[in-house]
Design a protein around this motif. Structure first.
Motif, short mmCIF file in Angstrom:
data_model
loop_
_atom_site.label_atom_id
_atom_site.label_comp_id
_atom_site.label_asym_id
_atom_site.label_seq_id
_atom_site.Cartn_x
_atom_site.Cartn_y
_atom_site.Cartn_z
N GLY A 231 -0.23 4.00 1.27
CA GLY A 231 -0.18 4.53 2.70
C GLY A 231 -1.63 5.81 2.44
O GLY A 231 -2.22 6.75 3.05
N PHE A 232 -2.47 5.53 1.23
CA PHE A 232 -3.42 7.35 0.78
C PHE A 232 -4.44 6.52 1.63
O PHE A 232 -4.79 7.42 2.65
CB PHE A 232 -4.07 7.12 -0.63
CG PHE A 232 -4.88 7.71 -1.06
CD1 PHE A 232 -4.89 9.42 -0.99
CD2 PHE A 232 -6.48 7.16 -1.58
CE1 PHE A 232 -5.97 9.70 -1.25
CE2 PHE A 232 -7.18 8.10 -1.75
CZ PHE A 232 -7.15 9.14 -0.95
N ILE B 69 2.05 8.08 9.22
CA ILE B 69 1.81 6.77 8.65
C ILE B 69 2.31 6.55 7.55
O ILE B 69 2.59 6.12 6.81
CB ILE B 69 1.00 6.04 9.71
CG1 ILE B 69 1.62 5.43 11.56
CG2 ILE B 69 1.04 4.14 9.03
CD1 ILE B 69 0.40 4.95 12.31
N SER B 70 0.37 7.16 7.14
CA SER B 70 0.14 7.03 5.77
C SER B 70 1.54 8.60 5.56
O SER B 70 2.17 7.10 3.95
CB SER B 70 -0.74 8.85 5.26
OG SER B 70 -1.03 8.37 4.38
N THR B 71 2.34 9.08 6.16
CA THR B 71 3.77 10.23 4.53
C THR B 71 4.89 8.86 4.80
O THR B 71 5.68 8.46 4.36
CB THR B 71 4.03 10.81 5.62
OG1 THR B 71 2.17 12.06 5.33
CG2 THR B 71 4.80 11.31 4.57
N ALA B 72 4.87 7.45 5.98
CA ALA B 72 6.20 6.94 6.32
C ALA B 72 6.15 6.28 4.74
O ALA B 72 6.64 5.28 3.77
CB ALA B 72 5.85 5.99 7.54
N LEU B 73 4.61 6.03 4.61
CA LEU B 73 4.07 4.70 3.37
C LEU B 73 4.47 5.27 2.20
O LEU B 73 4.61 4.64 1.46
CB LEU B 73 2.91 4.02 3.87
CG LEU B 73 2.63 3.14 4.91
CD1 LEU B 73 0.96 3.00 5.29
CD2 LEU B 73 3.27 2.16 4.19
N CYS C 87 0.98 -1.38 0.15
CA CYS C 87 0.03 0.22 -0.42
C CYS C 87 0.36 1.69 -0.44
O CYS C 87 1.60 1.53 0.80
CB CYS C 87 -0.60 -0.16 0.70
SG CYS C 87 -1.65 1.41 1.47
N ASP D 227 8.14 5.14 1.28
CA ASP D 227 9.12 3.63 1.15
C ASP D 227 8.25 4.02 -0.48
O ASP D 227 8.87 3.21 -1.50
CB ASP D 227 8.24 3.38 1.46
CG ASP D 227 8.72 2.49 3.30
OD1 ASP D 227 10.27 3.60 3.43
OD2 ASP D 227 8.07 1.69 3.96
#
Ligand code: SF4
Lengths: 277, 483
Positions: free
Chosen positions: A190-191, A202-206, A188, A209
């Motif tokens: 992270g959206f 967390i969304s931004t960390a994803l 994913c 990546d």
């Protein structure tokens, strides 16, 4: 002539209408007569996923009514295909609406004809790459020596809920566009709809990546079938000042049709970091 | 009745930020989850029969959950006939009280345990320690986190958040404290050799052994334990008393059901076709038998499970604790298990924790730990509808008024404006007027309310000068696009 209705999604309508225009061009070029059901707004997925089902249901009814309404002029909608420009929204209508309908059936004011309308709409609804993958795909442009490579990001709902994880790559291959697959491609980005707003860290960390993996392909641009993922990833590129073209599949196919796949042409069409002054 | 679970008292934001701020932890979790997820994928790909068994195993688990009470009665009868004592226990207190009084009757002081998530859920070690009992965890991962005074961060690999260097350090500390030689290096061999040496003494000294159970077969009255280290065998056979503490969800109806499902924890968990050790127990030492414990006690624990039977979340009780959903979860891969604050982390933990303990308990779990990517349900060998459960738990939170009032109002307004074409048009013109104050260099860079979080780290394009709707309206009736 094949009759096709377009379901653009709220994100395309409001923020990236160029994708919708490109889709019209791509579909017309393949012999479709394109219609646009005017009442459409949003499939309601963001509210559904966040647990706000009365709101989701209100939006779902509006969309079903719009996509089911007889067009003027033109053949009955029953003979037309509907093509959506977001894998996630198409998955919502086809796979999640039945659950919403089950819930709505227990709510006051339920009208069982919604199930019938849903069955009609869902039965003829396809995501763009699914439609392209079964439509005659002979490349419109005769250019076949492009060295352009694009990194493909397949949204999770497109892949896992709709089961259309392979169509976009097949479409691009038929157009002789070289596709780079990023590492961890099924992870994913992270959206996650409003998740991107409620859990930005967390969304931004994803996102970071995902962007690292996509950029590591050294492709000339990234492409996806969902402006949900793309707004999130392009928004991150923009904020961090990275210029890398981001395009929707409809736009890439349009460029491929016109033989305009040179990196500079992608760069002109793709979304960037802040507007170049 | 709702169950009782321990929790990390730190609030969600603190737990999350602690995890995100630890590069070592994130690297450890990333490498373990990828390794296990890849192993699972390869294992099923090279073993088509595994898929067939998976479906049969899933059906067996579901069948058992549809008739739990008669199966538990049958299990009790069979085990009792073989000389075991079978006790139905409600929750943490009942279980701890039982073990403490058993220890008192036996004059026991030292307990060895094999890995059991249920005893973590019951916070049993702390309760036993408070009663003056010495408890030693003998699973390697559990031993490590016991020395570190931590909770498991992964359902299958409790010390997944620690790397070899960190494990070496805590073993060395332990060795120094106890005046014994430490591990000779931080390679796997010396580390396990050290643990094995230390644990051997505990096995031999213990008066009570506690294990969980992976499966309980009603038809035959069998407790089934699977491990990769063989430690459960020793826990179950060396001490004179063996206590099995198992959730009521572990019961299966028949031996065939066991045969169908027994490979799944290893296949889905670590990508092996079968765990290295499978232990079948049907009673204490029989008269004339040279080995086995004198007493076998089997505690069948509810702790919030029965309330799920027959309901929309009953499939959660078919979980075989393989951890596959953890390994593929994007959020788990970022923050690891401790951020969840519960015994159970990952997708199943975020769903199961509030189901067992109540929606008020760690209410952030359904909301903040899932992007709805559906990787979990794709990986889950039992086909547990985890994404659906996330969504309906969120819906229940909204329905029960647990959502902040401002958020609720935002969704109401949003829903109203976007569920009719006319209102939607009005929204567009309002938004165009409003967004002028939130732009920089042609991009939206901030927003009030629910959307603010987006702009902490990302930009957005503004609402287009001409939406698709507006463009379409300009197209001529012949269907040609305007220039
Ligand atoms: S929910 Fe499924 S994947 Fe996750 S631990 Fe349980 S059985 Fe394994």
């Amino acid at each position: 002539m094949e009759q096709v209705d377009l379901f653009v999604s709220c994100l395309v309508d409001l923020f990236e209408p160029a994708t919708g225009r490109a889709a019209v061009a791509v579909m017309e070029r393949r012999g479709a007569q394109v219609g646009f059901p005017l009442g459409q707004t949003c499939c309601g997925q963001f509210a559904y996923n966040a647990g706000h089902w009365p709101e989701a249901w209100a939006m779902a009814k509006n969309l079903l009514a719009a996509l089911d309404a007889p067009p003027t002029p033109g053949p009955d909608r029953g003979e037309r295909a509907t093509v959506g420009l977001s894998g996630s929204c198409v998955a919502m209508v086809r796979e999640e609406y039945p659950k919403l309908l089950d819930w709505a059936a227990d709510q006051p004011g339920w009208d069982s004809s919604w199930r019938v309308r849903h069955a009609r709409v869902a039965g003829r609804l396809w995501e763009l790459s699914q439609w392209l993958n079964r439509a005659a795909l002979a490349p419109v442009a005769d250019e076949d020596t492009t060295t352009t490579r694009v990194a493909l990001h397949t949204g999770c709902h497109m892949r896992r809920v709709l089961g259309a994880g392979a169509d976009a790559a097949a479409v691009l291959a038929a157009l002789r566009v070289r596709v780079a697959t990023p590492e961890d491609e099924d992870q994913c980005c992270g959206f996650g709809g409003t998740y991107a707003m409620t859990e930005p860290k967390i969304s931004t960390a994803l996102a970071d990546d995902k962007l690292t993996a996509l950029r590591a392909t050294q492709a000339d641009a990234m492409v996806s079938c969902d402006w949900g993922c793309l707004l999130h990833l392009a928004g991150r590129l923009s904020r961090t000042g990275v210029a890398w073209p981001v395009l929707h599949l409809a736009e890439l196919v349009d460029l491929a049709d016109r033989g305009e796949l040179a990196p500079t042409q992608l760069a002109r069409a793709g979304r960037f970091a802040r507007e170049v002054p | 009745m709702a169950g009782r679970l321990p929790r990390d008292p730190a609030p969600w934001a603190a737990r999350r930020d602690r995890a995100l701020a630890s590069p070592v932890l994130r690297a450890n979790i990333r490498s373990v989850t990828h390794r296990l997820a890849d192993a699972r994928r390869r294992a099923y790909a090279s073993y088509p029969a595994g898929q067939v068994l998976r479906v049969a195993g899933r059906d067996a688990k579901r069948r058992a959950m549809a008739q739990v009470e008669p199966l538990l009665d049958q299990l009790r009868d069979r085990l009792s006939a073989n000389g075991a004592r079978v006790i139905f226990a409600e929750g943490p207190k009942e279980v701890a009280d039982y073990v403490v009084s058993l220890a008192a009757r036996r004059g026991a002081q030292r307990i060895v345990k094999s890995k059991s998530m249920l005893t973590e859920e019951l916070d049993l070690n702390r309760r036993l320690a408070a009663a003056g009992l010495a408890v030693r965890e003998t699973d390697l991962g559990e031993y490590i986190i016991q020395l570190l005074d931590e909770r498991p961060s992964h359902i299958l690999a409790p010390a997944a958040h620690r790397n070899r260097q960190e494990i070496h350090a805590v073993f060395q500390e332990t060795a120094d404290r106890e005046g014994v030689p430490g591990p000779t290096s931080d390679d796997v061999g010396p580390l396990t050799a050290f643990a094995r040496q230390r644990l051997r003494e505990d096995f031999l000294a213990a008066e009570i052994g506690i294990t969980g159970a992976n499966f309980l077969v009603a038809e035959t009255g069998t407790v089934v334990l699977i491990t990769n280290e063989g430690n459960a065998d020793m826990v179950a056979s060396l001490p004179p008393v063996h206590v099995v503490i198992a959730g009521i969800d572990k019961v299966l109806d028949t031996w065939d059901a066991l045969a169908a499902v027994i490979q799944q924890p290893a296949l889905s968990g670590v990508g092996q076709r079968l765990s290295a050790y499978t232990t079948l127990i049907s009673g204490p030492r029989a008269a004339g038998s040279p080995e086995g414990p004198e007493e076998l006690h089997v505690l069948l624990v509810d702790n919030g499970r029965r309330q799920l039977l027959g309901g929309p979340y009953a499939d959660v009780l078919t979980c075989i604790r393989c951890g596959a959903c953890y390994n593929v979860c994007p959020v788990y891969r970022q923050v690891g298990g401790h951020a969840y604050g519960s015994t159970y982390a990952g997708p199943i933990g975020a769903v199961e924790t509030p189901l067992l303990a109540g929606l008020d308990f760690l209410p952030e779990l359904p909301k903040s730990l899932c992007t709805l990517c559906n990787a979990c349900v794709e990986a889950c060998p039992m086909d547990i509808a985890l994404p659906d459960h996330f969504i309906t738990l969120r819906r229940r939170q909204v329905d029960e008024g647990r959502e902040a009032a401002g958020t609720r109002l935002t969704y109401r307004a949003w829903g109203r404006l976007w569920s009719s074409p006319r209102q939607y048009q009005r929204f567009v013109s309002w938004a165009r007027r409003g967004q002028r104050f939130m732009m920089r260099q042609g991009r939206l860079v901030r927003s009030p309310g629910l959307w603010a979080g987006w702009f902490e780290t990302r930009d957005m394009p503004p609402i287009a000068p001409e939406t698709f709707h507006e463009w379409w309206a300009r197209r001529s009736p012949s269907g040609k696009a305007p220039v």
